[in-house]
Design an enzyme around this catalytic site. Structure first.
Site, PDB file in Angstrom:
ATOM      1  N   CYS B 106       0.887  -1.176   0.000  1.00  9.78           N
ATOM      2  CA  CYS B 106       0.000   0.000   0.000  1.00  9.78           C
ATOM      3  C   CYS B 106       0.920   1.220   0.000  1.00  9.78           C
ATOM      4  CB  CYS B 106      -0.892   0.016   1.239  1.00  9.78           C
ATOM      5  SG  CYS B 106      -1.625  -1.582   1.640  1.00  9.78           S
ATOM      6  N   ALA B 108       1.329   4.248  -1.922  1.00  5.02           N
ATOM      7  CA  ALA B 108       1.129   5.682  -2.164  1.00  5.02           C
ATOM      8  C   ALA B 108       0.958   6.421  -0.839  1.00  5.02           C
ATOM      9  CB  ALA B 108      -0.099   5.887  -3.052  1.00  5.02           C
ATOM     10  N   PRO B 109       1.469   7.637  -0.721  1.00  2.93           N
ATOM     11  CA  PRO B 109       2.137   8.432  -1.751  1.00  2.93           C
ATOM     12  C   PRO B 109       3.651   8.224  -1.857  1.00  2.93           C
ATOM     13  CG  PRO B 109       1.774   9.776   0.181  1.00  2.93           C
ATOM     14  CD  PRO B 109       1.209   8.417   0.500  1.00  2.93           C
ATOM     15  N   GLY B 110       4.201   7.234  -1.174  1.00  2.00           N
ATOM     16  CA  GLY B 110       5.564   6.839  -1.519  1.00  2.00           C
ATOM     17  C   GLY B 110       6.662   7.171  -0.525  1.00  2.00           C
ATOM     18  N   GLY B 111       6.319   7.788   0.596  1.00  2.00           N
ATOM     19  CA  GLY B 111       7.357   8.114   1.584  1.00  2.00           C
ATOM     20  C   GLY B 111       8.098   6.864   2.044  1.00  2.00           C
ATOM     21  N   ASP B 177       1.697  -1.330   5.072  1.00  2.00           N
ATOM     22  CA  ASP B 177       1.335  -0.117   5.811  1.00  2.00           C
ATOM     23  C   ASP B 177      -0.122   0.144   5.423  1.00  2.00           C
ATOM     24  OD1 ASP B 177       2.033   2.202   7.474  1.00  2.00           O
ATOM     25  OD2 ASP B 177       1.696   3.335   5.637  1.00  2.00           O
ATOM     26  N   CYS B 230      -1.460   3.689  11.182  1.00  2.00           N
ATOM     27  CA  CYS B 230      -1.351   4.907  11.975  1.00  2.00           C
ATOM     28  C   CYS B 230      -2.624   5.063  12.804  1.00  2.00           C
ATOM     29  CB  CYS B 230      -1.102   6.122  11.087  1.00  2.00           C
ATOM     30  SG  CYS B 230      -2.272   6.327   9.751  1.00  2.00           S
TER      31      CYS B 230
END
EC number: 2.1.1.-
Lengths: 203, 302
Positions: B106, B108-111, B177, B230
């Site tokens: 999962c 996106a957004p790629g951090g 994540d 989170c």
């Protein structure tokens, strides 16, 4: 708006050999029927052939062409790319990739878009230049702080440059190191910023 | 903060927890090792005139004294990437090595995906997947800005992900994540609880179980899977891992984490979870002045 078009005359970049696509025949046929001398298929990534003699898709550039272009135009040493593969998706859009993948492959992206070869003059991307342009020794134009800020804001500027016209790597000094900012187009005494809209900043 | 009342029995110093949740979050960036060392990034920030503090638990996390961390030369060059401090934890726990095949289910957004690539020296294969096509453009933008060349981006439902596109048939490691109710992001996004209800929590837990299960299946024997959210909800955290322990051959394993944290829960209301879930980590906002996070590390049976 920066102009993506290269200069129409006084061509400083000898790229005729690279882009002519003069149709060498496919060497022999391990190639499957759907890619033997086939057209490029837009929605998938295909690995560039090692040399022109190895190619099975008419007009496709080779890895050797790409590596040679980065070397001849910018002085980026060919060995920089020893552990990378190059791929084409879409007409003439070349990607540089460090991972594993079979060819062809249908994914959303593979590594980084690095070069556009469809135009008469090949054009590297801002992201490529930021990642690999630190190794360039030619066609790098150094900007002062004000010039760098204007460049990344997308503004064009008048500058003296006694090197080749065409696509250049714009760079500045940050914390004592030369850092590439992106790609500019130098013609007629003017450096045009080609920073894509989404990457522009007011700094 | 009403939905948080149910956590009163499990959170030490619950009033401090609530108070922290009401404070806005500071600005943090991760130093992108593909493009810069921590020293180079800090020198660039000094040139930018932006004050910073290096996190004591990880040298590549910098807390900035600015509200616009994107308006710096350090960010322009991709030396830094705005990333919540605790969100740096899951890739560190996954601990990938150069040359490995790693799945970010999962992404996106790629951090985290770009952090995985950086931890691997941009060598190997990070398959960064997301089911949301709209968010993929952000993933691709960040990957290229940060100079990641080892990322392949795919757009599929992680619950029935197929590796058929690639030539290998298993990953060495996988990061899940998971999409979640995002309770732990309340300091950044005060609207995070507006849509909160237990039905939503339970329905998203079903998705989480499906993704984590697929990640275990797609990882080679002896390989590692990290599950993170989170959010604080045990239904989305321990209960998800507990379920996957039941249906797949894997085990929860311990990991080092120098941020202050609590162990995972082994019971919640009327439920009890596998005792190994105490090896997971719950990070609460008042413990390190960050957002909230849950992280569990699994090893696939050899």
């Amino acid at each position: 708006m920066p102009d993506d078009d290269p200069p129409a005359d006084d061509d400083p970049i000898a790229d005729g050999e690279r882009t002519a696509g003069d149709g060498d025949p496919a060497p022999d046929c391990e190639a499957t029927s759907d890619d033997a001398l086939a057209e490029n298929v837009g929605e998938r990534f295909a690995r560039l052939p090692r040399t022109r003699a190895d190619r099975t898709v008419a007009g496709r550039v080779s890895r050797a062409d790409v590596v040679e272009y980065f070397d001849e135009r910018f002085g980026i040493p060919p060995e920089t790319f020893d552990s990378y593969t190059f791929w084409e998706k879409g007409a003439g859009k070349i990607w540089v990739y460090a991972g594993e993948a079979p060819s062809p492959i249908e994914v959303e992206s593979l590594g980084m878009l690095c070069l556009r070869t469809r135009q008469e003059h090949w054009k590297p991307t801002t992201d490529f230049v930021q990642r690999f342009g630190g190794r360039a020794t030619e066609c790098v134009i150094d900007l002062d702080e004000d010039g760098a800020a204007r460049f990344v804001a997308g503004d064009d500027q008048e500058l003296d440059w006694d090197g080749d016209w065409g696509y250049l790597i714009a760079a500045h000094t940050l914390a004592g190191e030369r850092e590439p900012l992106g790609v500019g187009l130098y013609v007629y005494g003017e450096l045009r910023s080609l920073i894509p809209k989404g990457r522009r900043r007011h700094l | 903060m009403e939905p948080f009342e149910r956590y009163r029995p499990i959170v030490d110093d619950f009033e401090a927890f609530l108070a922290a949740c009401e404070r806005p979050l500071g600005t943090a960036v991760r130093v992108n090792a593909i493009k810069a060392t921590a020293a180079q990034a800090m020198a660039a920030l000094e040139a930018d005139g932006v004050a910073y503090e290096q996190a004591d638990w990880h040298s590549r996390v910098l807390r900035l004294e600015t509200d616009s961390p994107g308006s710096t030369w350090a960010s322009y060059h991709g030396f830094t990437h705005g990333q919540e401090e605790v969100s740096v934890v899951p890739p560190l726990v996954l601990d990938p090595e150069p040359g490995e095949r790693v799945w970010d289910a999962c992404a996106a957004p790629g951090g985290k995906a770009t952090q995985l690539a950086a931890l691997m020296n941009d060598r190997g294969t990070v398959v960064a997947n997301d089911n949301n096509l709209g968010r993929l453009s952000a993933l691709r933008f960040n990957a290229e800005r940060l100079g990641a060349t080892s990322l392949a981006v795919t757009n599929d439902d992680a619950r029935n992900y197929s590796l058929a596109s690639f030539e290998f048939d298993a990953f060495d490691r996988a990061l899940v994540d998971a999409p979640c109710s995002c309770e732990g992001t309340i300091r950044k996004n005060p609207d995070a609880l507006d849509e909160w209800n237990l039905g939503h929590v339970r329905s998203i837990a079903g998705v989480q179980k499906g993704i984590l299960r697929r990640a275990v299946q797609a990882t080679r024997p002896g390989g590692t899977v990290v599950y993170s959210t989170c959010t604080f909800a045990p239904e989305e955290n321990e209960a998800v891992v507990d379920h996957v322990l039941d249906v797949e051959d894997c085990a929860v394993v311990p990991f080092d984490l120098s941020l202050e944290h609590d162990p995972g829960l082994t019971e919640w209301n009327d439920e009890s979870y596998d005792g190994s879930l105490s090896k997971a980590a719950r990070i609460y906002p008042h413990q390190n002045d960050t957002g909230g996070f849950f992280v569990a590390k699994l090893e696939v049976a050899a």
